[in-house]
Design a protein around this motif. Structure first.
Motif, PDB file in Angstrom:
ATOM      1  N   TRP A  87      39.741  59.264  54.101  1.00 55.03           N
ATOM      2  CA  TRP A  87      40.278  58.529  55.250  1.00 55.03           C
ATOM      3  C   TRP A  87      39.145  58.063  56.162  1.00 55.03           C
ATOM      4  O   TRP A  87      38.276  58.849  56.538  1.00 55.03           O
ATOM      5  CB  TRP A  87      41.226  59.414  56.074  1.00 55.03           C
ATOM      6  N   PRO A  89      38.886  55.294  59.756  1.00 55.03           N
ATOM      7  CA  PRO A  89      39.804  54.599  60.672  1.00 55.03           C
ATOM      8  C   PRO A  89      39.972  53.113  60.372  1.00 55.03           C
ATOM      9  O   PRO A  89      41.024  52.548  60.652  1.00 55.03           O
ATOM     10  CB  PRO A  89      39.161  54.801  62.048  1.00 55.03           C
ATOM     11  N   ASN A  90      38.970  52.466  59.841  1.00 54.53           N
ATOM     12  CA  ASN A  90      39.086  51.041  59.511  1.00 54.53           C
ATOM     13  C   ASN A  90      37.928  50.625  58.605  1.00 54.53           C
ATOM     14  O   ASN A  90      37.028  51.424  58.329  1.00 54.53           O
ATOM     15  CB  ASN A  90      39.137  50.159  60.779  1.00 54.53           C
ATOM     16  N   ASN A 219      41.433  48.237  53.980  1.00 53.98           N
ATOM     17  CA  ASN A 219      42.269  48.523  55.155  1.00 53.98           C
ATOM     18  C   ASN A 219      43.712  48.763  54.736  1.00 53.98           C
ATOM     19  O   ASN A 219      44.296  47.957  54.004  1.00 53.98           O
ATOM     20  CB  ASN A 219      42.242  47.325  56.120  1.00 53.98           C
ATOM     21  N   GLY A 229      44.541  51.528  62.326  1.00 50.13           N
ATOM     22  CA  GLY A 229      43.773  52.754  62.521  1.00 50.13           C
ATOM     23  C   GLY A 229      43.671  53.553  61.232  1.00 50.13           C
ATOM     24  O   GLY A 229      43.443  54.764  61.268  1.00 50.13           O
ATOM     25  N   ALA A 230      43.845  52.891  60.101  1.00 55.15           N
ATOM     26  CA  ALA A 230      43.781  53.609  58.831  1.00 55.15           C
ATOM     27  C   ALA A 230      43.206  52.731  57.723  1.00 55.15           C
ATOM     28  O   ALA A 230      43.624  51.591  57.532  1.00 55.15           O
ATOM     29  CB  ALA A 230      45.164  54.094  58.430  1.00 55.15           C
ATOM     30  N   GLN A 263      37.907  64.206  62.031  1.00 54.47           N
ATOM     31  CA  GLN A 263      36.869  63.395  62.700  1.00 54.47           C
ATOM     32  C   GLN A 263      37.047  63.623  64.190  1.00 54.47           C
ATOM     33  O   GLN A 263      37.598  62.788  64.906  1.00 54.47           O
ATOM     34  CB  GLN A 263      36.984  61.937  62.281  1.00 54.47           C
ATOM     35  N   LEU A 266      40.147  62.635  66.753  1.00 58.20           N
ATOM     36  CA  LEU A 266      40.682  61.295  66.450  1.00 58.20           C
ATOM     37  C   LEU A 266      42.134  61.401  65.958  1.00 58.20           C
ATOM     38  O   LEU A 266      42.454  62.248  65.136  1.00 58.20           O
ATOM     39  CB  LEU A 266      39.813  60.654  65.368  1.00 58.20           C
ATOM     40  N   ASP A 267      42.980  60.527  66.478  1.00 56.92           N
ATOM     41  CA  ASP A 267      44.395  60.484  66.106  1.00 56.92           C
ATOM     42  C   ASP A 267      44.519  59.844  64.715  1.00 56.92           C
ATOM     43  O   ASP A 267      44.165  58.674  64.538  1.00 56.92           O
ATOM     44  CB  ASP A 267      45.138  59.651  67.167  1.00 56.92           C
ATOM     45  N   SER A 268      44.996  60.609  63.743  1.00 61.31           N
ATOM     46  CA  SER A 268      45.117  60.059  62.382  1.00 61.31           C
ATOM     47  C   SER A 268      46.572  59.764  62.011  1.00 61.31           C
ATOM     48  O   SER A 268      46.906  59.695  60.831  1.00 61.31           O
ATOM     49  CB  SER A 268      44.499  61.023  61.365  1.00 61.31           C
ATOM     50  N   PHE A 271      46.961  56.911  59.609  1.00 70.26           N
ATOM     51  CA  PHE A 271      46.698  57.272  58.210  1.00 70.26           C
ATOM     52  C   PHE A 271      47.891  58.038  57.629  1.00 70.26           C
ATOM     53  O   PHE A 271      48.344  57.770  56.520  1.00 70.26           O
ATOM     54  CB  PHE A 271      45.422  58.119  58.128  1.00 70.26           C
TER      55      PHE A 271
END
Ligand code: PLP
Length: 405
Positions: A87, A89-90, A219, A229-230, A263, A266-268, A271
């Motif tokens: 994973w 974020p981008n 992405n 965000g994933a 990470q 960080l809000d996953s 993902f």
């Protein structure tokens, strides 16, 4: 156009549009930039966020196994082992991961093309030059087919080449690159091939290119319709084990891909919701093939309408020969003077938006282009309305910015 092709319906007979949270007052023909998610996936993500906020401590303590379950589902969709998928974020973060992990010496060379996504190319240049290495930019004509493109890229390889970076589908020029053929040619050279598959994930049935010296990333929020965000990064073997997340955190001692699960704070949830989006789309439309086929048909229809509409205000043919085109994301040439640089592309994009159209406008080689995108929510009327309005908007924008004023 055949009545049945004008819009996609869900298996329950609802319009494709009803699946999405997009503003119905706007004609969204730029899926390629930021995507769009099914309403129910956004609700699912909101539930995940609520659970996070209800007990942040428990949320982060229990995150790795939930990431693993989502990774397994995404791996199945992408037809790769889940042990090769991490994973990020981008796509920008993926590029940072790769280029900050590389060992480069002064004088080493990294090959990119002049179609590379601007922000990614800037970041790559900064990280590469920091080590005294440098970026070699290969010019690829828009019209170059698979063989010519492959030859141009391989001709640029020298004994100092350490990395070749290619877009799977470029952003500004919406064309494919021969990533499989270049991967084959580089397989025994030890040169790392980095593939920016930001647009490829979901749009292509089998996008991931695997190899001992290949890193691919894509992405989840573009064609695959996940919340923003994933993204995922795919790599295997020694190359994978040399990659660390851009945000170094508690996972650092873990192997790839588990070290990417934490990470920091960080809000996953994006993902964690991506597999839900992919599943939702497949269930709603009876699989991904109908979505790809519908958007290819509408993309071609939209491009043909626009080409005809721009003819009378163009001094050359708006239809351009794109070497490896993408039916779902076609490119149409604007009249000379429209979007010829970044600033005028911005003005034109804003003018389209003021008129209710979200559409991609880009500049390549001093010429402006419109990139239209079609997806499951796209309807023939979107492209018909755009083709009807676009010539006036373009002519007015060019006139407003001409030096005579
Ligand atoms: C080819 C390509 N690479 C990378 C990116 C960057 O994606 P993100 O902004 O999600 O990092 C984009 C964004 O549109 C893109 O088109």
């Amino acid at each position: 156009m055949d009545e049945r092709a004008r819009r996609l319906h869900t298996v329950l007979g609802d319009s494709g549009r009803s699946v999405f949270a997009l503003d119905p007052a706007v004609r969204h023909i730029n899926h390629g930039s930021y995507g769009a998610s099914p309403r129910v996936t956004l609700e699912y993500q909101a539930q995940l966020k609520a659970a996070l906020d209800a007990n942040p401590m428990r949320w982060f303590e229990t995150l790795p196994p939930r990431h693993a379950a989502v990774r397994d589902e995404l791996a199945q969709f992408l037809r790769v082992p889940s042990s090769t998928l991490a994973w990020v974020p981008n796509a920008s973060a993926a590029s940072t991961v790769v280029f900050s992990s590389l060992e480069l010496d002064a004088g080493d060379e990294v090959i990119v093309t002049d179609h590379a996504y601007g922000a990614v190319a800037q970041g790559v240049t900064r990280l590469v030059e920091r080590r005294g290495a440098h970026v070699v930019t290969v010019g690829v004509p828009l019209s170059a087919g698979e063989e010519q493109t492959r030859a141009l890229i391989l001709d640029a390889v020298t004994p100092r080449t350490r990395v070749v970076m290619l877009d799977q589908i470029s952003s500004a020029t919406a064309r494919r690159f021969p990533v499989d053929a270049v991967a084959d040619a580089l397989a025994d050279t030890g040169i790392l091939l980095v593939i920016d598959g930001a647009h490829g994930l979901g749009l292509l049935e089998d996008p991931v290119v695997s190899g001992d010296h290949v890193v691919w990333f894509g992405n989840l929020h573009k064609y695959a319709c996940g919340p923003r965000g994933a993204a995922v990064l795919a790599a295997r073997g020694d190359v994978a084990q040399r990659l660390w997340p851009a945000i170094d955190s508690w996972g650092a001692a873990e192997p790839f891909p588990q070290r990417f699960d934490l990470q920091g704070s960080l809000d996953s949830t994006a993902f964690l919701s991506a597999a839900h989006a992919i599943r939702t789309m497949a269930t709603a439309f009876g699989g991904w093939s109908p979505i790809r086929e519908h958007s290819a048909v509408l993309g071609r229809y939209g491009a043909d309408l626009l080409i005809t509409a721009l003819g009378p205000i163009s001094d050359d043919d708006p239809a351009i020969d794109v070497g490896m085109p993408v039916a779902q994301q076609p490119l149409v040439r604007l009249p000379r003077g429209a979007a010829h640089d970044g600033r005028s592309a911005r003005s034109l994009k804003d003018a389209f938006a003021e008129d209710g159209f979200e559409v991609g406008v880009s500049t390549f080689g001093g010429r402006g282009y419109v990139r239209i995108s079609a997806h499951a929510y796209s309807e023939a009327e979107d492209f018909e309305a755009f083709a009807e309005r676009a010539p006036r908007i373009i002519a007015d924008t060019v006139a407003a910015h001409s030096p005579a004023r």
